[in-house]
Design a protein around this motif. Structure first.
Motif, PDB file in Angstrom:
ATOM      1  N   PRO A 175       1.137  -1.664  -0.787  1.00  0.00           N
ATOM      2  CA  PRO A 175      -0.057   0.267   0.247  1.00  0.00           C
ATOM      3  C   PRO A 175       0.920   1.294   0.325  1.00  0.00           C
ATOM      4  O   PRO A 175       1.985   1.595   0.588  1.00  0.00           O
ATOM      5  CB  PRO A 175      -0.714  -0.297   1.354  1.00  0.00           C
ATOM      6  CG  PRO A 175      -0.381  -0.661   2.028  1.00  0.00           C
ATOM      7  CD  PRO A 175       0.465  -2.039   1.320  1.00  0.00           C
ATOM      8  N   ASP A 176       0.252   2.171  -1.158  1.00  0.00           N
ATOM      9  CA  ASP A 176       1.349   3.367  -1.349  1.00  0.00           C
ATOM     10  C   ASP A 176       0.823   4.533  -1.242  1.00  0.00           C
ATOM     11  O   ASP A 176       1.273   5.928  -0.992  1.00  0.00           O
ATOM     12  CB  ASP A 176       2.287   3.212  -2.296  1.00  0.00           C
ATOM     13  CG  ASP A 176       1.334   3.349  -3.581  1.00  0.00           C
ATOM     14  OD1 ASP A 176       0.080   3.281  -3.452  1.00  0.00           O
ATOM     15  OD2 ASP A 176       1.475   3.326  -5.543  1.00  0.00           O
ATOM     16  N   THR A 177      -1.458   4.646  -0.403  1.00  0.00           N
ATOM     17  CA  THR A 177      -1.502   6.018  -0.503  1.00  0.00           C
ATOM     18  C   THR A 177      -2.007   5.300   1.456  1.00  0.00           C
ATOM     19  O   THR A 177      -2.259   4.330   1.567  1.00  0.00           O
ATOM     20  CB  THR A 177      -2.534   6.126  -1.722  1.00  0.00           C
ATOM     21  OG1 THR A 177      -3.780   4.806  -1.078  1.00  0.00           O
ATOM     22  CG2 THR A 177      -2.078   6.347  -2.831  1.00  0.00           C
ATOM     23  N   LEU A 178      -2.871   6.727   1.684  1.00  0.00           N
ATOM     24  CA  LEU A 178      -3.069   6.686   2.905  1.00  0.00           C
ATOM     25  C   LEU A 178      -4.299   5.272   2.630  1.00  0.00           C
ATOM     26  O   LEU A 178      -4.336   4.478   4.030  1.00  0.00           O
ATOM     27  CB  LEU A 178      -3.947   7.594   3.734  1.00  0.00           C
ATOM     28  CG  LEU A 178      -4.188   7.744   4.723  1.00  0.00           C
ATOM     29  CD1 LEU A 178      -3.379   7.424   6.040  1.00  0.00           C
ATOM     30  CD2 LEU A 178      -4.571   9.195   5.368  1.00  0.00           C
ATOM     31  N   LYS A 179      -5.212   5.616   1.743  1.00  0.00           N
ATOM     32  CA  LYS A 179      -6.169   5.048   1.467  1.00  0.00           C
ATOM     33  C   LYS A 179      -5.941   3.443   1.201  1.00  0.00           C
ATOM     34  O   LYS A 179      -6.401   2.402   1.865  1.00  0.00           O
ATOM     35  CB  LYS A 179      -7.254   5.453   0.467  1.00  0.00           C
ATOM     36  CG  LYS A 179      -8.349   4.259   0.059  1.00  0.00           C
ATOM     37  CD  LYS A 179      -9.614   5.289  -1.162  1.00  0.00           C
ATOM     38  CE  LYS A 179     -10.675   4.627  -1.681  1.00  0.00           C
ATOM     39  NZ  LYS A 179     -10.989   4.385  -3.048  1.00  0.00           N
ATOM     40  N   LYS A 180      -4.984   3.139   0.912  1.00  0.00           N
ATOM     41  CA  LYS A 180      -4.637   2.001   0.856  1.00  0.00           C
ATOM     42  C   LYS A 180      -4.135   1.107   1.659  1.00  0.00           C
ATOM     43  O   LYS A 180      -4.048  -0.244   2.694  1.00  0.00           O
ATOM     44  CB  LYS A 180      -3.657   1.407  -0.361  1.00  0.00           C
ATOM     45  CG  LYS A 180      -4.039   1.802  -1.855  1.00  0.00           C
ATOM     46  CD  LYS A 180      -2.764   1.627  -3.187  1.00  0.00           C
ATOM     47  CE  LYS A 180      -3.176   1.967  -4.286  1.00  0.00           C
ATOM     48  NZ  LYS A 180      -3.031   1.908  -5.665  1.00  0.00           N
ATOM     49  N   ARG A 181      -3.422   1.901   2.478  1.00  0.00           N
ATOM     50  CA  ARG A 181      -3.198   1.645   4.169  1.00  0.00           C
ATOM     51  C   ARG A 181      -3.849   0.923   5.587  1.00  0.00           C
ATOM     52  O   ARG A 181      -3.755   0.170   5.552  1.00  0.00           O
ATOM     53  CB  ARG A 181      -1.521   2.162   4.459  1.00  0.00           C
ATOM     54  CG  ARG A 181      -0.465   2.647   4.057  1.00  0.00           C
ATOM     55  CD  ARG A 181       0.390   3.550   5.255  1.00  0.00           C
ATOM     56  NE  ARG A 181      -0.014   4.248   4.503  1.00  0.00           N
ATOM     57  CZ  ARG A 181       0.711   5.848   3.781  1.00  0.00           C
ATOM     58  NH1 ARG A 181       1.256   4.753   3.103  1.00  0.00           N
ATOM     59  NH2 ARG A 181       0.569   6.674   3.611  1.00  0.00           N
ATOM     60  N   LEU A 182      -4.931   2.080   4.811  1.00  0.00           N
ATOM     61  CA  LEU A 182      -6.306   2.099   6.449  1.00  0.00           C
ATOM     62  C   LEU A 182      -7.209   0.465   5.611  1.00  0.00           C
ATOM     63  O   LEU A 182      -6.722  -0.811   6.125  1.00  0.00           O
ATOM     64  CB  LEU A 182      -7.169   2.708   5.918  1.00  0.00           C
ATOM     65  CG  LEU A 182      -6.411   4.121   6.649  1.00  0.00           C
ATOM     66  CD1 LEU A 182      -7.364   4.950   6.375  1.00  0.00           C
ATOM     67  CD2 LEU A 182      -6.546   3.936   8.150  1.00  0.00           C
ATOM     68  N   TYR A 183      -7.114   0.160   4.488  1.00  0.00           N
ATOM     69  CA  TYR A 183      -7.805  -1.054   3.962  1.00  0.00           C
ATOM     70  C   TYR A 183      -6.490  -2.176   3.682  1.00  0.00           C
ATOM     71  O   TYR A 183      -7.571  -3.079   4.675  1.00  0.00           O
ATOM     72  CB  TYR A 183      -7.900  -0.511   2.301  1.00  0.00           C
ATOM     73  CG  TYR A 183      -8.920  -1.993   1.654  1.00  0.00           C
ATOM     74  CD1 TYR A 183     -10.228  -1.852   0.973  1.00  0.00           C
ATOM     75  CD2 TYR A 183      -7.533  -2.932   0.964  1.00  0.00           C
ATOM     76  CE1 TYR A 183     -11.534  -2.136   0.830  1.00  0.00           C
ATOM     77  CE2 TYR A 183      -8.682  -3.834   0.268  1.00  0.00           C
ATOM     78  CZ  TYR A 183     -10.272  -3.802   0.242  1.00  0.00           C
ATOM     79  OH  TYR A 183     -11.252  -4.386  -0.315  1.00  0.00           O
ATOM     80  N   SER A 184      -5.221  -1.893   3.643  1.00  0.00           N
ATOM     81  CA  SER A 184      -5.084  -3.079   4.363  1.00  0.00           C
ATOM     82  C   SER A 184      -5.053  -3.183   5.853  1.00  0.00           C
ATOM     83  O   SER A 184      -5.483  -4.301   6.204  1.00  0.00           O
ATOM     84  CB  SER A 184      -3.476  -2.985   4.213  1.00  0.00           C
ATOM     85  OG  SER A 184      -2.767  -4.299   3.997  1.00  0.00           O
ATOM     86  N   MET A 185      -5.370  -2.577   6.767  1.00  0.00           N
ATOM     87  CA  MET A 185      -5.617  -2.919   8.321  1.00  0.00           C
ATOM     88  C   MET A 185      -6.210  -3.355   8.624  1.00  0.00           C
ATOM     89  O   MET A 185      -6.898  -3.731   9.219  1.00  0.00           O
ATOM     90  CB  MET A 185      -4.923  -1.612   8.708  1.00  0.00           C
ATOM     91  CG  MET A 185      -3.353  -0.736   9.261  1.00  0.00           C
ATOM     92  SD  MET A 185      -2.625   0.158   9.992  1.00  0.00           S
ATOM     93  CE  MET A 185      -3.835   1.726   9.621  1.00  0.00           C
TER      94      MET A 185
END
Length: 455
Positions: A175-185
């Protein structure tokens, strides 16, 4: 005390993911994923007559859409004089030519629906392990419905929505964006071991992470799961799982046994591809792989072009019923398979794929031109010859096989000769060279190929 804390943390995280993050994310994205999952869970028990009507309706809709909105199918149907309004489906689907990888690669733009356009479609790219990399596009709703099908399959294996998973995967997306990091977590909740770097250090670290975080679910390339299981058995690492999903590569019986022995859990075999996503998956009865007929229509065609009967091997041809952004009608996946004669004891009305025999590129060729399924040959050989941990057969010439082997615990001075005798019984008059290696190299996407035919 630390382990109790981790278990409690997992329980809370799973509950939040299932009951809060999943629903909120779907609302935020206006997604049909959870709604589709509910529909799929109900549809799996659909009466056969109703399922037949559904398949016919979906085939008619996607073919009509393809003709009306893509240049490729408009030109093709007009050239062949196919009247879609008079086409009886699925009985007359064979009147439509098979779509091959070269068609997709050479005419990508003409296959994309003019009703969408690339700007609103999501792109994926196949790994190209057989030498052909493809660029594939899909509409947002299609991707969400595919996600729902994967979730249903995961739940058949014993996974629970929101539960943490360990994954053995090649080149995982970070994940390279905040949205992707939140989705990953919050949604994905996965610990990944990149299969490109599988060695003692990374395997040990991965096992420690699974233990420390009390992760009970595994997902990954079939052969990578086997290597991890073999490592855990050798080092007496105790990891008891609740679900294991093997996908992306052939799962052979002896590797299934090692995985189940190591993790004290049944392995669910799953079949799909990047182009159309999930095609078929085992349920908890393990009678075969249920075809995902809600999303794909599968045909088995013999090499002479005639439809294979149930129990007969043939090429797998798939029509994607839900990708309206880039319709694939009668797409040749590149694999051989067998439709099952029997029905699954679970009671689901989804038809069964008995087995996937292997990719077209993985079939070796005898001197008389007969094809031999590389995966079946490997499976048979590993059953009869002890002392081999990994094995790969390479054919560059019609009269020569190069066999790479990794020694197992029971390897002895007679292992090589027994292996040669076993292969010579199939490939008479063919030179067989045994090459001992420390490991079998992966493809660039982290997968392993059991057999490679370069003829």
């Amino acid at each position: 005390m630390l382990r109790v804390y981790e278990k409690m943390s997992q329980f809370i995280g799973e509950a939040l993911s299932k009951h809060l993050f999943y629903p909120l994310w779907d609302i935020k994205d206006r997604s049909v994923r959870l709604r589709s999952l509910k529909e799929l869970n109900k549809a799996q028990w659909m009466p056969l007559e109703k399922r037949s009507v559904m398949i016919s309706r979906k085939l008619t809709a996607i073919i009509k859409h393809a003709y009306e909105t893509t240049r490729y199918y408009k030109e093709l149907f007009d050239k062949l004089g196919i009247d879609i309004d008079k086409l009886e489906l699925p009985r007359e689907i064979e009147s439509i030519p098979i779509l091959r990888k070269d068609d997709i690669r050479n005419r990508t733009e003409n296959l994309i629906s003019l009703a969408y356009g690339k700007s609103v479609l999501l792109k994926s790219k196949t790994g190209g392990s057989t030498g052909t990399s493809l660029e594939v596009w899909a509409d947002k709703e299609c991707v969400e419905r595919r996600n729902a099908a994967a979730i249903r399959s995961d739940m058949w294996a014993g996974w629970r929505l929101g539960a943490m998973r360990g994954a053995l995967w090649g080149n995982p997306t970070k994940p390279d964006t905040l949205k992707k990091r939140l989705y990953s977590m919050c949604i994905q909740r996965v610990e990944v071991l990149d299969t490109i770097t599988m060695n003692d250090a990374t395997l040990s670290a991965f096992a420690n992470t699974l233990q420390a975080k009390a992760i009970k679910h595994l997902f990954g390339h079939s052969h990578s799961l086997f290597l991890f299981a073999d490592y855990c058995l050798f080092h007496k690492i105790s990891l008891v799982m609740e679900s294991i999903v093997a996908t992306s590569m052939m799962l052979i019986d002896n590797e299934r046994r090692i995985i189940e022995d190591a993790f004290q859990c049944k392995v669910q075999n799953r079949y799909g591809c990047e182009e159309v996503s999930l095609i078929a998956s085992e349920c908890s009865c393990y009678d075969g792989l249920h075809v995902n007929t809600d999303h794909v229509f599968v045909e088995i065609i013999k090499d002479d072009g005639i439809k294979a009967q149930h129990g007969e091997m043939g090429r797998i041809i798939v029509t994607d019923l839900i990708n309206y952004g880039m319709p694939f009608i009668r797409y040749e996946v590149g694999d051989y398979g067998v439709m099952a004669v029997k029905k699954c004891s679970c009671g689901r009305t989804l038809p069964l794929l008995e087995k996937v025999v292997g990719r077209v590129a993985d079939f070796l060729i005898k001197k008389d031109g007969t094809k031999v399924a590389g995966i079946s040959l490997i499976e048979r050989t590993l059953t009869k010859v002890v002392g081999i941990k990994q094995m790969q057969i390479i054919q560059d010439k019609i009269d020569c096989l190069i066999v790479k082997i990794v020694h197992g615990d029971a390897y002895s001075s007679i292992t090589n000769q027994r292996l040669i005798d076993e292969l010579a019984a199939v490939f008479q008059g063919v030179k067989i060279d045994i090459l001992t290696v420390e490991k079998i190299d992966q493809d660039k996407n982290g997968k392993y190929r059991f057999a490679v035919c370069n003829l």
